[in-house]
Design an enzyme around this catalytic site. Structure first.
Site, PDB file in Angstrom:
ATOM      1  N   LYS A 160      39.206  80.301  44.464  1.00 41.94           N
ATOM      2  CA  LYS A 160      39.378  78.944  44.985  1.00 41.94           C
ATOM      3  C   LYS A 160      38.049  78.234  44.720  1.00 41.94           C
ATOM      4  O   LYS A 160      37.205  78.072  45.611  1.00 41.94           O
ATOM      5  CB  LYS A 160      39.740  79.006  46.479  1.00 41.94           C
TER       6      LYS A 160
HETATM    7  N1  PMP Z   1      47.437  76.468  45.273  1.00 37.64           N
HETATM    8  C1  PMP Z   1      46.346  75.704  45.339  1.00 37.64           C
HETATM    9  C2  PMP Z   1      45.810  75.130  44.080  1.00 37.64           C
HETATM   10  C3  PMP Z   1      45.712  75.447  46.562  1.00 37.64           C
HETATM   11  O1  PMP Z   1      44.632  74.669  46.633  1.00 37.64           O
HETATM   12  C4  PMP Z   1      46.265  75.988  47.741  1.00 37.64           C
HETATM   13  C5  PMP Z   1      45.610  75.717  49.071  1.00 37.64           C
HETATM   14  N2  PMP Z   1      44.647  76.674  49.383  1.00 37.64           N
HETATM   15  C6  PMP Z   1      47.409  76.791  47.632  1.00 37.64           C
HETATM   16  C7  PMP Z   1      47.976  77.015  46.378  1.00 37.64           C
HETATM   17  C8  PMP Z   1      48.037  77.428  48.844  1.00 37.64           C
HETATM   18  O2  PMP Z   1      47.211  78.445  49.335  1.00 37.64           O
HETATM   19  P1  PMP Z   1      47.195  78.805  50.886  1.00 37.64           P
HETATM   20  O3  PMP Z   1      48.593  79.044  51.294  1.00 37.64           O
HETATM   21  O4  PMP Z   1      46.365  80.031  50.966  1.00 37.64           O
HETATM   22  O5  PMP Z   1      46.586  77.651  51.589  1.00 37.64           O
END
Ligand code: PMP
Length: 307
Positions: A160
């Protein structure tokens, strides 16, 4: 309200500092090159008081991001878990968003990153529904972006990483200007990847499908939904999905920490199903809400109380 000019505390490298003093130099490596990483975590004020949802899983992904970017963490995972709880407590919030950040300072000039120090900060703030307050009940309108996700050997999508979000930003700016709520991104082969800050699921004839983990961020809410589906004995496949398959789905929905579980009722001007949130997404929304609000026993150990 300005994100810079607020009362409260931000945890920086082990100390709670005044919100307005949590600053970074303009020549920081992260500012110049986008090499940093972050998390988005939620605290819910449920029946037993405030609790962080899947704190260990978010913290683990935070450390995975550091590893992928080869940024050496100056803290252990348990310390960053504690830092998040301490920051929520110090700011007196009961229901909020937590934003841990890992970033480089500006010790060195030049592209090789070695030699710059790695720092960690944790900020918290009250949460606003980013898709609008009716999105979860009414569903959202989505458009496929003309921008695609990077090739899996260009973007390390399991990190991330700050810089990845230029891609998401281009996509959401494009579709917002055209009047849609969010953008769908395809991968470099043309298959469905994910939305700008969420993962996507489709349902057709009772079978749930979601893209494989290749070009996407491995969402923790995605895993939550997959766990729910397995527990309910619902059939779920991770596979390549094409854009036109989504048009013909009975249901579409996105999952993410900020959007939680939100139905898509229109994609590229095609009405999805009967244009209303379907039974599968409503089932998952209820299961999710029951857990985070403490209406059911937390038998998976997903909640960490904030004392
Ligand atoms: N894809 C992207 C590009 C994101 O930024 C997020 C948010 N973190 C997600 C998917 C979903 O991840 P999560 O469920 O862990 O928030």
């Amino acid at each position: 309200m300005s994100m810079e000019d607020r009362d409260g505390y931000i945890w920086v490298d082990g100390e709670l500092v005044n919100w307005r003093d949590a600053k970074v130099h303009v020549l920081s490596y992260t500012f110049m090159h986008g090499a940093g990483f972050f998390e988005g975590v939620r605290v819910y004020n449920g029946a037993s008081g405030p609790a962080v949802f899947r704190l260990q899983d978010h913290t683990r992904r935070f450390f995975d991001s550091a590893k992928i970017l080869q940024m050496k963490m100056p803290f252990r995972e348990e310390e960053i878990e504690q830092a998040q709880i301490a920051t929520v407590s110090a700011n007196g919030l009961k229901q909020c968003y937590i934003r841990p950040l890992g970033y480089y300072d500006g010790q060195m000039v030049g592209l090789p990153a070695q030699g710059n120090g790695v720092h960690v900060a944790v900020a918290v703030w009250e949460f606003d529904d980013i898709l609008g307050k009716d999105a979860k009940n009414d569903g959202i309108r989505v458009k496929t972006s003309s921008f695609s996700r990077h090739h899996i050997n260009a973007a390390m999508s399991k990190a991330k990483a700050n810089g990845q979000y230029i891609n998401s930003m281009l996509a959401i700016n494009e579709v917002k200007a055209a009047g849609y709520t969010d953008a769908l991104l395809l991968d470099s082969h043309g298959y469905v990847a994910e939305c700008t800050t969420s993962n996507i699921f489709m349902v057709r004839d009772g079978i749930i499908s979601t893209p494989e983990k290749t070009a996407i961020l491995e969402g923790i809410t995605r895993d939550t939904v997959m766990t729910f589906a397995a527990e309910r004995g619902m059939e779920l496949k991770e596979r390549n999905i094409t854009r036109d398959e989504l048009y013909c789905a009975d249901e579409l929905f996105v999952t993410g920490t900020a959007v939680e579980i939100t139905p898509i009722v229109e994609l590229d001007n095609r009405v999805i199903g009967d244009g209303r949130p379907g039974e599968v997404v409503k089932t998952f929304q209820k299961m999710f809400n029951d857990i985070v609000m403490g209406h059911v026993e937390d038998k998976r150990g997903w909640l960490t109380p904030v004392k």
